[in-house]
Design an enzyme around this catalytic site. Structure first.
Site, PDB file in Angstrom:
ATOM      1  N   SER A 138      -3.561 -20.566   3.754  1.00 12.35           N
ATOM      2  CA  SER A 138      -4.159 -19.172   3.314  1.00 12.35           C
ATOM      3  C   SER A 138      -3.760 -18.627   1.969  1.00 12.35           C
ATOM      4  O   SER A 138      -2.885 -19.265   1.413  1.00 12.35           O
ATOM      5  CB  SER A 138      -3.798 -18.028   4.312  1.00 12.35           C
ATOM      6  OG  SER A 138      -4.433 -16.704   3.910  1.00 12.35           O
ATOM      7  N   TYR A 151       2.612 -11.922   7.776  1.00 17.65           N
ATOM      8  CA  TYR A 151       1.506 -12.921   7.469  1.00 17.65           C
ATOM      9  C   TYR A 151       1.867 -13.628   6.238  1.00 17.65           C
ATOM     10  O   TYR A 151       1.761 -15.094   6.224  1.00 17.65           O
ATOM     11  CB  TYR A 151      -0.051 -12.571   7.357  1.00 17.65           C
ATOM     12  CG  TYR A 151      -0.986 -13.567   7.493  1.00 17.65           C
ATOM     13  CD1 TYR A 151      -0.866 -14.648   8.393  1.00 17.65           C
ATOM     14  CD2 TYR A 151      -1.783 -13.665   6.680  1.00 17.65           C
ATOM     15  CE1 TYR A 151      -1.918 -15.526   8.540  1.00 17.65           C
ATOM     16  CE2 TYR A 151      -2.940 -14.528   6.660  1.00 17.65           C
ATOM     17  CZ  TYR A 151      -3.012 -15.405   7.682  1.00 17.65           C
ATOM     18  OH  TYR A 151      -3.885 -16.651   7.649  1.00 17.65           O
TER      19      TYR A 151
END
Length: 253
Positions: A138, A151
């Protein structure tokens, strides 16, 4: 294994929804043998019926499930490509308010799950002679942001692991690819992270044409079907409206 099998067989994790499901569909459309892996057996069964993929319900963070998956894939002829898509985010708390259970879940799925699957299948990929590992990370693993620390940390770790794997496995002719998407509008990602449909909807509010799961799956398909000597080390994919993690254009209603 035959040459046909050697060059066209993949395990795809996270296959019950979103980018994983779209990747299964994209590779099956190319004629690949695909082992679709996720925890939700009902959704996998529907995907297998629709596409002809082989459904293998499994939790990638569970050692016994990983061993069972490896045995089933080996029995059915093996793979040359491992596509680690399973992952996700939980919570948007700042570090001062961090929930340990959210962080543990994110590390289990994004980091340890990717490691366990890769470790299990590396001997098969090496033996193939032209193996490929693709990790879906990501842009959260490339640039930190407030409220994203858990995250960020998990995806930064997965990003670093991908780079190390590329260095370690080049002598075995194993190709290692990283695909790092920005804002992708999928069925469940924001909902799972925030736990509320209204809050999840605001993530995409006013954004013209965010990426879709199919957009990302098409990039994954291209990367793993390119000639094996072509290594797309890192692919960053964002919608045009997202010039950077901190710059996202939202149009007023």
């Amino acid at each position: 294994m035959t040459e046909e099998k050697r060059t066209k067989a993949a395990v795809v994790t996270g296959a019950s929804t979103g980018i994983g499901e779209a990747t299964v569909r994209a590779l099956r459309a190319e004629g690949w043998t695909v082992f679709a892996v996720a925890r939700r057996a009902d959704r996998l069964a529907a995907l297998a019926e629709a596409t002809g993929a082989t459904a293998v319900p499994a939790d990638i963070a569970d050692d016994d499930d990983v061993e069972r998956l490896l045995a089933e894939v080996t029995k059915d002829g093996g793979i040359d490509t491992l596509i680690n898509i399973a992952g996700g985010a939980r919570g948007a708390d700042r570090i001062a308010d961090a929930k340990t259970e959210d962080w543990e879940w994110m590390f289990d799925v994004n980091v340890l799950g990717t490691m366990k699957l890769t470790r299990a299948f590396l001997p098969m990929l090496r033996a193939n002679g032209e193996g490929t590992v693709l990790n879906l990370t990501s842009t959260a693993g490339l640039s930190a942001y407030e409220g994203g620390a858990g995250y960020n940390a998990a995806k930064f770790a997965q990003h670093a692991m991908t780079g190390a794997l590329r260095l370690e496995e080049v002598e075995n002719n194993v190709r290692v690819i990283e695909v790092a998407p920005g804002l992708v509008h999928t069925e469940e990602f924001a909902l799972n992270r925030l736990g509320d449909r209204e809050a999840a909807g605001k993530v995409y509010q006013g954004v013209e044409k965010p990426l879709t799961a199919d957009d990302v799956a098409d990039v994954v398909r291209y990367a793993v079907t390119a000639p094996h000597h072509v290594n797309l080390d890192q692919i960053v994919i964002r919608p045009v409206a997202q010039a950077a993690t901190h710059k996202l254009i939202r149009k007023q209603a």
